[in-house]
Structure formats: structure tokens, C-alpha cells
Design a protein around this motif. Structure first.
Motif, PDB file in Angstrom:
ATOM      1  N   LEU A 110      12.896  25.384  15.869  1.00  0.00           N
ATOM      2  CA  LEU A 110      11.297  25.574  15.325  1.00  0.00           C
ATOM      3  C   LEU A 110      11.498  26.726  14.118  1.00  0.00           C
ATOM      4  CD1 LEU A 110      11.074  23.604  17.472  1.00  0.00           C
ATOM      5  CD2 LEU A 110       8.855  24.459  17.821  1.00  0.00           C
ATOM      6  N   LEU A 111      11.226  26.449  12.921  1.00  0.00           N
ATOM      7  CA  LEU A 111      11.379  27.232  12.005  1.00  0.00           C
ATOM      8  C   LEU A 111       9.895  27.947  11.407  1.00  0.00           C
ATOM      9  CD1 LEU A 111      13.905  25.431   9.957  1.00  0.00           C
ATOM     10  CD2 LEU A 111      14.183  27.129  11.828  1.00  0.00           C
ATOM     11  N   GLY A 112       9.758  29.126  10.921  1.00  0.00           N
ATOM     12  CA  GLY A 112       8.615  29.592  10.591  1.00  0.00           C
ATOM     13  C   GLY A 112       8.969  30.551   9.245  1.00  0.00           C
ATOM     14  N   LEU A 113       7.512  30.515   8.446  1.00  0.00           N
ATOM     15  CA  LEU A 113       7.670  31.447   7.452  1.00  0.00           C
ATOM     16  C   LEU A 113       6.411  32.328   7.654  1.00  0.00           C
ATOM     17  CD1 LEU A 113       8.724  29.405   4.285  1.00  0.00           C
ATOM     18  CD2 LEU A 113       9.922  31.281   5.195  1.00  0.00           C
ATOM     19  N   TYR A 114       6.426  33.509   7.236  1.00  0.00           N
ATOM     20  CA  TYR A 114       5.195  34.415   7.109  1.00  0.00           C
ATOM     21  C   TYR A 114       4.190  34.305   6.228  1.00  0.00           C
ATOM     22  CZ  TYR A 114       6.541  36.980  11.338  1.00  0.00           C
ATOM     23  OH  TYR A 114       7.057  37.018  12.581  1.00  0.00           O
ATOM     24  N   ALA A 115       2.792  33.971   6.257  1.00  0.00           N
ATOM     25  CA  ALA A 115       1.749  33.763   5.468  1.00  0.00           C
ATOM     26  C   ALA A 115       1.422  35.233   4.872  1.00  0.00           C
ATOM     27  CB  ALA A 115       0.498  33.101   5.814  1.00  0.00           C
ATOM     28  N   GLU A 163       0.385  22.634   0.311  1.00  0.00           N
ATOM     29  CA  GLU A 163       0.157  23.525  -0.826  1.00  0.00           C
ATOM     30  C   GLU A 163      -0.024  24.949  -0.035  1.00  0.00           C
ATOM     31  OE1 GLU A 163      -0.318  21.076  -4.167  1.00  0.00           O
ATOM     32  OE2 GLU A 163      -0.435  23.327  -3.922  1.00  0.00           O
ATOM     33  N   GLY A 164       0.418  25.973  -0.803  1.00  0.00           N
ATOM     34  CA  GLY A 164       0.449  27.371  -0.469  1.00  0.00           C
ATOM     35  C   GLY A 164       0.998  27.564   1.077  1.00  0.00           C
ATOM     36  N   ASP A 165       0.259  28.180   2.013  1.00  0.00           N
ATOM     37  CA  ASP A 165       0.964  28.615   3.208  1.00  0.00           C
ATOM     38  C   ASP A 165       0.499  27.477   4.175  1.00  0.00           C
ATOM     39  OD1 ASP A 165      -1.812  30.873   4.491  1.00  0.00           O
ATOM     40  OD2 ASP A 165      -1.729  28.651   3.953  1.00  0.00           O
ATOM     41  N   GLN A 166       0.282  26.214   3.648  1.00  0.00           N
ATOM     42  CA  GLN A 166       0.201  25.032   4.613  1.00  0.00           C
ATOM     43  C   GLN A 166       1.504  24.270   4.155  1.00  0.00           C
ATOM     44  OE1 GLN A 166      -1.967  23.984   7.303  1.00  0.00           O
ATOM     45  NE2 GLN A 166      -2.317  26.507   6.731  1.00  0.00           N
ATOM     46  N   ALA A 167       2.319  24.708   3.295  1.00  0.00           N
ATOM     47  CA  ALA A 167       3.530  23.941   2.971  1.00  0.00           C
ATOM     48  C   ALA A 167       4.575  23.993   4.257  1.00  0.00           C
ATOM     49  CB  ALA A 167       3.999  24.528   1.720  1.00  0.00           C
ATOM     50  N   ARG A 168       5.372  22.672   4.062  1.00  0.00           N
ATOM     51  CA  ARG A 168       6.428  22.567   5.082  1.00  0.00           C
ATOM     52  C   ARG A 168       7.527  21.917   4.555  1.00  0.00           C
ATOM     53  NH1 ARG A 168       4.893  20.733  10.345  1.00  0.00           N
ATOM     54  NH2 ARG A 168       7.196  20.009  10.356  1.00  0.00           N
ATOM     55  N   PHE A 169       8.712  21.766   5.383  1.00  0.00           N
ATOM     56  CA  PHE A 169      10.002  21.073   4.878  1.00  0.00           C
ATOM     57  C   PHE A 169       9.530  19.508   5.130  1.00  0.00           C
ATOM     58  CE2 PHE A 169      12.245  24.688   6.365  1.00  0.00           C
ATOM     59  CZ  PHE A 169      12.190  25.309   5.014  1.00  0.00           C
ATOM     60  N   ARG A 170       9.650  18.814   3.798  1.00  0.00           N
ATOM     61  CA  ARG A 170       9.292  17.550   4.078  1.00  0.00           C
ATOM     62  C   ARG A 170      10.244  16.571   4.943  1.00  0.00           C
ATOM     63  NH1 ARG A 170       8.969  14.287  -1.755  1.00  0.00           N
ATOM     64  NH2 ARG A 170       7.418  16.099  -1.846  1.00  0.00           N
ATOM     65  N   HIS A 171      11.504  17.046   4.957  1.00  0.00           N
ATOM     66  CA  HIS A 171      12.409  16.452   5.591  1.00  0.00           C
ATOM     67  C   HIS A 171      13.129  17.440   6.537  1.00  0.00           C
ATOM     68  CE1 HIS A 171      12.135  12.771   3.178  1.00  0.00           C
ATOM     69  NE2 HIS A 171      12.434  13.811   2.188  1.00  0.00           N
ATOM     70  N   GLU A 188      10.303  39.423   9.256  1.00  0.00           N
ATOM     71  CA  GLU A 188       8.824  39.583   8.227  1.00  0.00           C
ATOM     72  C   GLU A 188       8.932  39.717   6.688  1.00  0.00           C
ATOM     73  OE1 GLU A 188      10.140  41.659  10.648  1.00  0.00           O
ATOM     74  OE2 GLU A 188       8.562  41.864  12.204  1.00  0.00           O
ATOM     75  N   SER A 189      10.255  39.391   6.381  1.00  0.00           N
ATOM     76  CA  SER A 189      10.582  39.346   4.894  1.00  0.00           C
ATOM     77  C   SER A 189      10.661  37.933   4.502  1.00  0.00           C
ATOM     78  CB  SER A 189      11.963  39.957   4.646  1.00  0.00           C
ATOM     79  OG  SER A 189      13.030  39.623   5.119  1.00  0.00           O
ATOM     80  N   CYS A 190      10.684  36.799   5.455  1.00  0.00           N
ATOM     81  CA  CYS A 190      10.945  35.682   5.458  1.00  0.00           C
ATOM     82  C   CYS A 190       9.028  35.165   5.026  1.00  0.00           C
ATOM     83  CB  CYS A 190      11.390  34.977   6.470  1.00  0.00           C
ATOM     84  SG  CYS A 190      13.012  35.403   6.831  1.00  0.00           S
ATOM     85  N   THR A 191       9.063  34.981   3.647  1.00  0.00           N
ATOM     86  CA  THR A 191       7.548  34.584   3.303  1.00  0.00           C
ATOM     87  C   THR A 191       7.674  33.486   2.369  1.00  0.00           C
ATOM     88  OG1 THR A 191       7.618  35.951   1.358  1.00  0.00           O
ATOM     89  CG2 THR A 191       6.815  37.058   3.463  1.00  0.00           C
ATOM     90  N   TYR A 192       6.584  32.763   2.217  1.00  0.00           N
ATOM     91  CA  TYR A 192       6.576  31.606   1.125  1.00  0.00           C
ATOM     92  C   TYR A 192       7.168  32.151  -0.210  1.00  0.00           C
ATOM     93  CZ  TYR A 192       4.354  28.905   4.600  1.00  0.00           C
ATOM     94  OH  TYR A 192       4.084  27.976   5.762  1.00  0.00           O
ATOM     95  N   GLU A 193       6.999  33.459  -0.803  1.00  0.00           N
ATOM     96  CA  GLU A 193       7.398  33.813  -1.906  1.00  0.00           C
ATOM     97  C   GLU A 193       8.625  33.360  -2.336  1.00  0.00           C
ATOM     98  OE1 GLU A 193       4.882  37.933  -2.992  1.00  0.00           O
ATOM     99  OE2 GLU A 193       7.117  38.013  -2.550  1.00  0.00           O
TER     100      GLU A 193
END
Length: 362
Positions: free
Chosen positions: A228-233, A320-328, A342-347
Motif C-alpha cells: 500500500l503506497l502513500g504520498l504526503y499532501a 485532482e490535487g491531493d486526491q490523485a492516485r495511480f490509475r492502474h 516526508e520528501s515523498c509529495t505530490y510535487e
């Protein structure tokens, strides 16, 4: 140590681009596949600092010695630590160098010695170059390392976008993973994403925050099904962005043992503790609950402390934005021990330009 630029110093960063930019004012260089490192030297004292600010000095004693032998007595260099094997860069060999045992570090420094590729000069003697444009920093770097010999190098550059595209097409065979474009007029911007990177495939560094068990998992032989993968908003929330799977059965068993040290202890909280709360599910990006496709599939998971970073390949994002996720489903590529969660952000994600659907439909 007393230099005009001192640690901690966050490196200048890059954002993804689809193609090599055209027009005047760009300087292109190969994108090296290694550990980003800022090296501070003041006489015999040398510090190697990672992208995340962690010290790398003890892991690369041969790089320390090569800097003492090849770099100016007082300088600050930005570059990449790399390891070459059989004529190609090897990130796996590089990752193995991060080891707690000093005896192992010494052995690997002889068996798989690392090189340093410099691509920016931040300080020389008593002068800081941070505010200087790249058009000043680059020739100063070349002059400062004019007498340097292997394993200290200065990266190749070109102002010709056609040549940069040729590099993009051909340098991959040597283990490089793209091209970086920098504005000649730009100063060095710590922690600013002012460079462009053109890579051969979309990748992202994401946080591993849990896993699901495989359908063939048993109590006597647990098997990992997916990470399970995550990104910081921007507000600090760890958002669930998808999963990575497609492991062999042997690897599924290995991952259970490998991730065991990250299991929560009694009383520990987790960013996704509210995964069963329907309101929380609706207001944020959380895993768990029943599948929206089948309505019945249990998607509960084993939570992990979000301390490990993995690089994954992906094709598209949805949302969109911090609701984005991998499509597949994302593709596991490698662990990134050099990255802080903590450096893993949407940027870092490529921003896809909008296109009017009406212009697509006939």
C-alpha cells in the motif's frame, strides 16, 4: 569546518517534463542514476550529505579520499555518487553500500568503489556561488575541477536540445535515466523544483504504509499480496495513492519477513487508523473497506510504520490535487534508502496538461 555555505543545505530539485525543452537559455546534462550528494570540504575535513540531509560520509570512505585528492581545499560541490559495474551504472550495488557494519562498509568500498559526478559548484574558498546564475557556476566548476581525475568527474553538458535528445535516446544503454534541463540564468535554489527532468518512464518515490495478504496466504506461510503506497499532501496527511504488486511467490514470502520490523507495536497509531470510518473515507484518500467494484471484497490491510520509500513505475494518475492516485497498479522498481518518507509529495508527479475532450471527440 568554516565555509561560506554550510550544512544543512537542501539541494535544488527537479520536476518532471514530457520532452526536452526548446528555445534559448537552457543547459542540458545527463540524468545520473545514483545518490544525490552535497560534499563540503574544508581542508582534510570532508562531509557528504544526502538529499534528505542525512550523513553519507561513513558509507563512502573512498569518495572522501578521492575528494581530498581531487577537489579544491575549500569547496562545496553538488553532484551524484554512482557505482559502475560492467560498463553500466548499478543502483543495486549503490544501495548495498548503506550498511551498519563498518567492516562491511570497508569491504564494499574496495569491492564496489563509488565515483562522484559533480554538476554544480556552491562555494569555493571564501566565495558563495549560490546566488550566482548557472552561467557563472558552470565555468567555475569546470575550472575548479580541471585537474581532477577518476573517480571524480564533471558531468557533460550541452546547450543544444538536439544533442540532449540524442543523449536521451542513447545514454540509457549506460544506465542513465534521462536528461536534466537547467536555466542558465537561474541561481541555485535550495529545495526549489526549478530544474526539469525528462525520464524514460514515469516514476515516483512513494511511502510504503502497509500491505495486503495474498489470496494464497496461510497462517503457516503468509504471503504478501500488494504494498500500500502513500504520498504526503501539503497539509501533512499521508494520502493513499495505490498499490504495487506482481511479485513472485518466493518474493511475497521474503517481503513478509523484510517488512516485519515495521509492524506497529501495541498502542502505536497509524496515518490510516480511520480507514473503516465511512466519513473519513469520503473526505480523504484512505485504503480499506469494501471494494467499490464488487461491493464485497475485503480490502483490509496490515499497517506498517511509514518509514520505507520505494520507487514505482506508473502510467497515469486519476483525480485532482491531493486526491490523485495511480490509475492502474504501480510497478515495484526498487527500494530508495536514500529518500526520507516526508520528501515523498505530490510535487514530484508530472503535471499533465489539460485537453478539451470536445477536441478529441468527432
Amino acid at each position: 569546518m568554516d565555509l561560506p555555505v554550510m550544512p544543512p543545505l537542501a539541494p535544488m530539485l527537479a520536476k518532471s517534463a514530457k520532452a526536452v525543452p526548446r528555445g534559448d537559455g537552457w543547459l542540458f546534462e545527463p540524468k545520473w542514476d545514483g545518490f544525490r550528494a552535497i560534499i563540503f570540504r574544508d581542508g582534510d575535513e570532508v562531509q557528504i550529505v544526502s538529499r534528505s540531509g542525512k550523513p553519507l560520509t561513513r558509507y563512502f570512505p573512498e569518495v572522501v579520499e578521492s575528494i581530498r585528492a581531487n577537489a579544491p581545499a575549500r569547496c562545496v560541490l553538488d553532484g551524484e555518487i554512482v557505482i559502475a559495474r560492467d560498463g553500466r551504472l548499478s543502483f543495486d550495488a549503490l544501495s548495498n553500500r548503506i550498511h551498519p557494519a563498518e567492516s562491511r562498509v570497508d569491504l564494499l568500498s574496495r569491492e564496489t568503489p563509488a565515483s562522484f559526478v559533480a554538476f554544480d559548484l556552491l562555494a569555493l574558498d571564501d566565495r558563495s556561488f549560490v546566488e550566482e546564475p548557472l552561467s557563472v557556476r558552470r565555468p567555475a566548476l569546470v575550472e575548479a575541477l580541471a585537474a581532477a581525475a577518476d573517480p571524480v568527474h564533471v558531468t557533460r553538458v550541452t546547450e543544444d536540445p538536439d544533442e540532449a535528445e540524442e543523449w536521451f535516446a542513447t545514454f540509457e544503454g549506460a544506465g542513465l535515466d534521462g536528461v536534466v534541463a537547467k536555466e542558465l540564468s537561474g541561481p541555485y535554489t535550495p529545495n526549489g523544483r526549478t530544474m526539469l527532468k525528462v525520464k524514460h518512464a514515469r516514476t515516483a518515490d512513494v511511502v510504503v504504509a502497509g500491505y495486503r495478504l495474498h489470496k494464497n496466504s496461510t497462517a503457516s506461510r503468509p504471503l504478501l499480496g500488494s504494498l500500500l503506497l502513500g504520498l504526503y499532501a501539503d497539509d501533512g496527511r499521508l494520502q493513499h495513492v495505490g498499490v504495487a504488486a506482481s511479485f513472485t511467490e518466493a518474493r511475497r514470502a521474503e517481503l513478509i519477513d523484510e517488512l516485519a520490523p515495521l509492524l506497529l507495536t501495541d498502542g502505536e497509531s497509524h496515518p490510516w487508523d480511520r480507514w473503516q470510518d465511512e466519513a473519513a473515507q469520503a473526505s480523504g484518500r484512505l485504503p480499506g473497506g469494501q471494494s467499490r467494484w464488487t461491493g464485497t471484497k475485503d480490502l483490509s490491510f496490515v499497517p506498517l510504520r511509514p518509514e520505507r520509500v520505494v520507487e514505482v513505475g506508473y502510467e497515469h494518475m486519476e483525480g485532482e490535487g491531493d486526491q490523485a492516485r495511480f490509475r492502474h497498479m504501480a510497478r515495484f522498481k526498487r527500494w530508495r534508502p536514500d529518500r526520507e518518507p516526508e520528501s515523498c509529495t505530490y510535487e514530484q508527479l508530472e503535471e499533465v496538461a489539460r485537453y478539451d475532450l470536445g477536441d478529441v471527440l468527432l
